[in-house]
Write an enzyme that holds these catalytic residues in place. Structure first.
Site, PDB file in Angstrom:
ATOM      1  N   HIS A  25      -5.555   5.617   3.784  1.00 10.92           N
ATOM      2  CA  HIS A  25      -6.675   5.873   4.706  1.00 10.92           C
ATOM      3  C   HIS A  25      -6.148   6.409   6.034  1.00 10.92           C
ATOM      4  O   HIS A  25      -6.732   7.309   6.626  1.00 10.92           O
ATOM      5  CB  HIS A  25      -7.465   4.582   4.967  1.00 10.92           C
ATOM      6  CG  HIS A  25      -7.937   3.883   3.730  1.00 10.92           C
ATOM      7  ND1 HIS A  25      -7.502   2.631   3.371  1.00 10.92           N
ATOM      8  CD2 HIS A  25      -8.780   4.281   2.741  1.00 10.92           C
ATOM      9  CE1 HIS A  25      -8.073   2.279   2.231  1.00 10.92           C
ATOM     10  NE2 HIS A  25      -8.851   3.260   1.821  1.00 10.92           N
ATOM     11  N   CYS A 148     -11.947   4.041 -16.396  1.00  9.34           N
ATOM     12  CA  CYS A 148     -11.950   5.087 -15.371  1.00  9.34           C
ATOM     13  C   CYS A 148     -10.518   5.577 -15.180  1.00  9.34           C
ATOM     14  O   CYS A 148      -9.591   4.768 -15.038  1.00  9.34           O
ATOM     15  CB  CYS A 148     -12.477   4.498 -14.065  1.00  9.34           C
ATOM     16  SG  CYS A 148     -12.086   5.507 -12.640  1.00  9.34           S
ATOM     17  N   LYS A 304      -1.427   6.850  -7.509  1.00  9.13           N
ATOM     18  CA  LYS A 304      -2.145   6.799  -6.239  1.00  9.13           C
ATOM     19  C   LYS A 304      -2.050   5.392  -5.666  1.00  9.13           C
ATOM     20  O   LYS A 304      -2.351   4.423  -6.348  1.00  9.13           O
ATOM     21  CB  LYS A 304      -3.619   7.159  -6.467  1.00  9.13           C
ATOM     22  CG  LYS A 304      -4.467   7.046  -5.213  1.00  9.13           C
ATOM     23  CD  LYS A 304      -5.887   7.513  -5.472  1.00  9.13           C
ATOM     24  CE  LYS A 304      -6.749   7.384  -4.237  1.00  9.13           C
ATOM     25  NZ  LYS A 304      -7.668   6.271  -4.246  1.00  9.13           N
ATOM     26  N   LYS A 307      -5.312  -0.393  -2.876  1.00 12.78           N
ATOM     27  CA  LYS A 307      -5.385  -1.839  -2.715  1.00 12.78           C
ATOM     28  C   LYS A 307      -5.717  -2.498  -4.046  1.00 12.78           C
ATOM     29  O   LYS A 307      -5.188  -3.549  -4.380  1.00 12.78           O
ATOM     30  CB  LYS A 307      -6.441  -2.196  -1.677  1.00 12.78           C
ATOM     31  CG  LYS A 307      -5.888  -2.273  -0.263  1.00 12.78           C
ATOM     32  CD  LYS A 307      -5.172  -3.587  -0.008  1.00 12.78           C
ATOM     33  CE  LYS A 307      -4.238  -3.572   1.185  1.00 12.78           C
ATOM     34  NZ  LYS A 307      -4.877  -3.672   2.470  1.00 12.78           N
TER      35      LYS A 307
HETATM   36  N1  MSP Z   1     -16.416   5.526   0.822  1.00 15.03           N
HETATM   37  C1  MSP Z   1     -15.900   6.625   0.104  1.00 15.03           C
HETATM   38  C2  MSP Z   1     -15.963   7.903   0.914  1.00 15.03           C
HETATM   39  C3  MSP Z   1     -17.343   8.272   1.372  1.00 15.03           C
HETATM   40  S1  MSP Z   1     -17.332   9.701   2.350  1.00 15.03           S
HETATM   41  C4  MSP Z   1     -18.926  10.089   2.489  1.00 15.03           C
HETATM   42  C5  MSP Z   1     -14.447   6.357  -0.253  1.00 15.03           C
HETATM   43  N2  MSP Z   1     -13.843   5.444   0.497  1.00 15.03           N
HETATM   44  S2  MSP Z   1     -12.319   4.958   0.320  1.00 15.03           S
HETATM   45  O1  MSP Z   1     -12.156   3.817   1.172  1.00 15.03           O
HETATM   46  O2  MSP Z   1     -12.009   4.774  -1.055  1.00 15.03           O
HETATM   47  O3  MSP Z   1     -11.442   6.072   0.962  1.00 15.03           O
HETATM   48  C6  MSP Z   1     -11.146   7.214   0.266  1.00 15.03           C
HETATM   49  C7  MSP Z   1     -10.307   8.122   1.131  1.00 15.03           C
HETATM   50  O4  MSP Z   1      -9.187   7.427   1.694  1.00 15.03           O
HETATM   51  C8  MSP Z   1      -9.680   9.230   0.313  1.00 15.03           C
HETATM   52  O5  MSP Z   1     -10.553  10.299   0.103  1.00 15.03           O
HETATM   53  C9  MSP Z   1      -8.534   9.599   1.189  1.00 15.03           C
HETATM   54  O6  MSP Z   1      -9.015  10.320   2.282  1.00 15.03           O
HETATM   55  C10 MSP Z   1      -8.042   8.242   1.658  1.00 15.03           C
HETATM   56  N3  MSP Z   1      -7.117   7.650   0.702  1.00 15.03           N
HETATM   57  C11 MSP Z   1      -7.264   6.482   0.013  1.00 15.03           C
HETATM   58  N4  MSP Z   1      -6.148   6.268  -0.754  1.00 15.03           N
HETATM   59  C12 MSP Z   1      -5.293   7.288  -0.564  1.00 15.03           C
HETATM   60  C13 MSP Z   1      -4.007   7.579  -1.030  1.00 15.03           C
HETATM   61  N5  MSP Z   1      -3.358   6.812  -1.860  1.00 15.03           N
HETATM   62  N6  MSP Z   1      -3.441   8.718  -0.576  1.00 15.03           N
HETATM   63  C14 MSP Z   1      -4.053   9.548   0.309  1.00 15.03           C
HETATM   64  N7  MSP Z   1      -5.264   9.299   0.762  1.00 15.03           N
HETATM   65  C15 MSP Z   1      -5.931   8.194   0.326  1.00 15.03           C
HETATM   66  O7  MSP Z   1     -13.949   6.982  -1.162  1.00 15.03           O
END
Ligand code: MSP
Length: 521
Positions: A25, A148, A304, A307
């Site tokens: 994130h 998934c 990837k 958590k």
């Molecule tokens: N809540 C949705 C997004 C809604 S936007 C209208 C979501 N949230 S999430 O908490 O899962 O965050 C996803 C985003 O966090 C990814 O698209 C990316 O930007 C970032 N990442 C989460 N894990 C990641 C990695 N392992 N590597 C890089 N970015 C990552 O999806």
């Protein structure tokens, strides 16, 4: 009255609050912060939005399993984890949207009612697989033996009466959009994926759920809540006043910001942003964002980082050891934006030592020590080195075009190449040898001025990436007193040689990048 110029508007995804942030994130948010800081230094008006996605089954289940009401769970996580993390990482967002805020919920409901009035919404039955991890209705190709592909967990079968959005009706318009505006979805691999997906046929989208109530009620059917993605995607527009009347505060803000210029997302959520989201806007007759950029994943053990798989690393695990600015620097420097990259402590330590501590930090501390020793701590007369000045002009041009195009690695590389070049200049000119003979005083002063002026430029170039360290450096070379705040220095002025005034007093500050303690990694 002329309307104010449109702001450069950048968004990050809004993150699920089922857990605290990890470095994945932070990767997206830091990239957004660097890009918006860069645009601010270009003198543009900027709006930078991030926030949290709080509805849906995933957050609800987490709250339930912790025996906490979902709203309390969200409040707790936002205040104790998300906002503090962004503060810690020096993220200068202009707004933080939470999808449980009234300003968001009201505008979402109004938007959905508008789509219904225009005939884009109908009722139907959804039957099929759903992944709670992704909060996504899945297609057969998204599954691997019933699990998934992203989360590796079994999906649940859903069979519900829902409201549907006529997504399929927008396929021709979307394909035309990406044909006419290839820059609207980057990198190219992401655009190709989206086009292939659109060409493969797209079904209408179920946009409500009836089996739980943690969401925004469908305004005309309050037994249903709006599907979490439909709710979440709208944050980018609700945060800046979507649907508010012209002349009101929200209406003015919307006119000033919409459409968003850059929407950063990880590639996991590309389809939502490059298919569903622009179709929703098209249905409402609104302009679509200028660009959605899908960056790659941070991998741990080739997968990837996440958590849910217990591979999430908290940003503080890294910043405790390397500091905040090295964290901000490292990921953008080491991994091409758009490509997956593995995190390793060894690689980070190696770059910290060679690039930040040796090339950059030492250059600065050597210069300050020499100005103190040979010039009574005062920047000598303005001098001009043709070769360094030419190299700086090229560096600023390359860095600006690379960073503006979201090639952070290319931009940082060019800056660090210039840093190496300045180190080479110092080694070549050997001011400590010149200093041995008072007859060389003029030559010595020239070398020290040229080095100081190069460091002045490096500080400004690296400021969006490492704001705190460069601020310390800026003060050390006395520039704060004579040139004003570092964040006010314009990108277009960086290459103008001879700006650091003679007579500025240098101040020996803290070591910029202290040696790493020997620590078992
Ligand atoms: N809540 C949705 C997004 C809604 S936007 C209208 C979501 N949230 S999430 O908490 O899962 O965050 C996803 C985003 O966090 C990814 O698209 C990316 O930007 C970032 N990442 C989460 N894990 C990641 C990695 N392992 N590597 C890089 N970015 C990552 O999806």
């Amino acid at each position: 009255m002329s309307s104010p110029k449109k702001s450069f508007y950048l968004t990050t995804p809004i993150y699920y609050v089922n857990d605290a942030p990890h470095i994945g994130h932070a990767y997206t948010t830091v990239a957004g912060d660097v890009l918006t800081r860069w645009h601010r230094q270009k003198g543009e008006s900027v709006w930078f939005l991030t926030g949290t996605d709080e509805h849906g089954q995933k957050v609800l289940n987490t709250a339930n399993s912790n025996n906490v009401k979902p709203q309390d769970w969200c409040d707790r996580l936002v205040e104790s984890a998300w906002k503090p993390t962004w503060q810690h990482l020096n993220i200068a967002n202009d707004d933080f949207i939470r999808t449980t805020e009234p300003r968001h919920m009201e505008r979402v409901q109004r938007f959905l009612s508008g789509l219904k009035d225009q005939g884009h919404i109908y009722s139907g039955k959804y039957e099929g697989p759903y992944c709670i991890g992704c909060e996504e209705f899945k297609l057969p190709g998204d599954l691997d033996e019933g699990k998934c592909k992203i989360h590796g967990r079994p999906v649940e079968m859903v069979s519900e009466e829902n409201w549907f959005f006529r997504l399929s009706a927008f396929v021709p318009q979307l394909l035309q959009h990406y044909k006419d505006h290839p820059e609207a979805c980057e990198p190219t691999s992401a655009r190709n994926e989206v086009i292939a997906f659109l060409e493969g046929g797209v079904q209408d989208l179920s946009i409500s759920r009836s089996t739980f109530d943690w969401g925004i009620p469908v305004p005309w059917d309050t037994k249903q809540v709006i599907y979490v993605w439909f709710d979440a995607l709208l944050n980018y527009a609700t945060a800046v006043g979507l649907g508010d009347a012209p002349g009101t505060e929200g209406g003015e803000k919307f006119a000033q910001t919409w459409p968003a210029d850059v929407q950063l997302v990880g590639k996991d959520i590309l389809r939502f942003h490059a298919v569903i989201w622009p179709a929703m806007l098209m249905a409402a007759g609104l302009p679509v964002p200028g660009k959605v950029f899908a960056h790659g994943w941070l991998l741990v053990g080739g997968e990837k980082m996440s958590k849910s798989k217990l591979t999430g690393i908290a940003p503080s695990d890294i910043t405790d050891h390397f500091g905040v600015d090295a964290f901000r620097y490292y990921f953008l420097r080491a991994i091409p934006f758009g490509t997956d990259g593995s995190f390793s402590w060894e690689d980070m330590s190696a770059r910290y030592t060679s690039e930040l501590a040796n090339d950059f930090g030492n250059l600065a501390s050597r210069l300050i020590a020499m100005i103190e020793k040979y010039c009574d701590g005062v920047i000598p007369a303005v001098a001009h080195d043709e070769a360094l000045s030419a190299a700086l002009i090229a560096t600023v041009a390359t860095a600006d075009s690379a960073i503006s195009a979201l090639d952070f690695q290319g931009g940082i590389n060019s800056i660090m190449e210039f840093c190496k070049r300045v180190n080479g200049y110092v080694t070549e000119q050997a001011p400590w040898v010149l200093a041995k003979d008072p007859a060389n005083k003029i030559a010595l002063d020239k070398v020290l001025y040229n080095t100081a002026e190069s460091i002045r430029a490096l500080a400004v170039l690296l400021h969006p990436i490492m704001p705190a360290t460069t601020q310390i450096l800026w003060q050390s070379i006395g520039a704060n007193e004579t040139m004003g705040d570092i964040s006010k220095q314009k990108v277009s002025d960086i290459a103008k040689w001879g700006q650091l005034p003679a007579g500025s007093k240098v101040i020996k500050g803290a070591v910029l990048f202290p040696r790493l303690e020997e620590k078992v990694l």
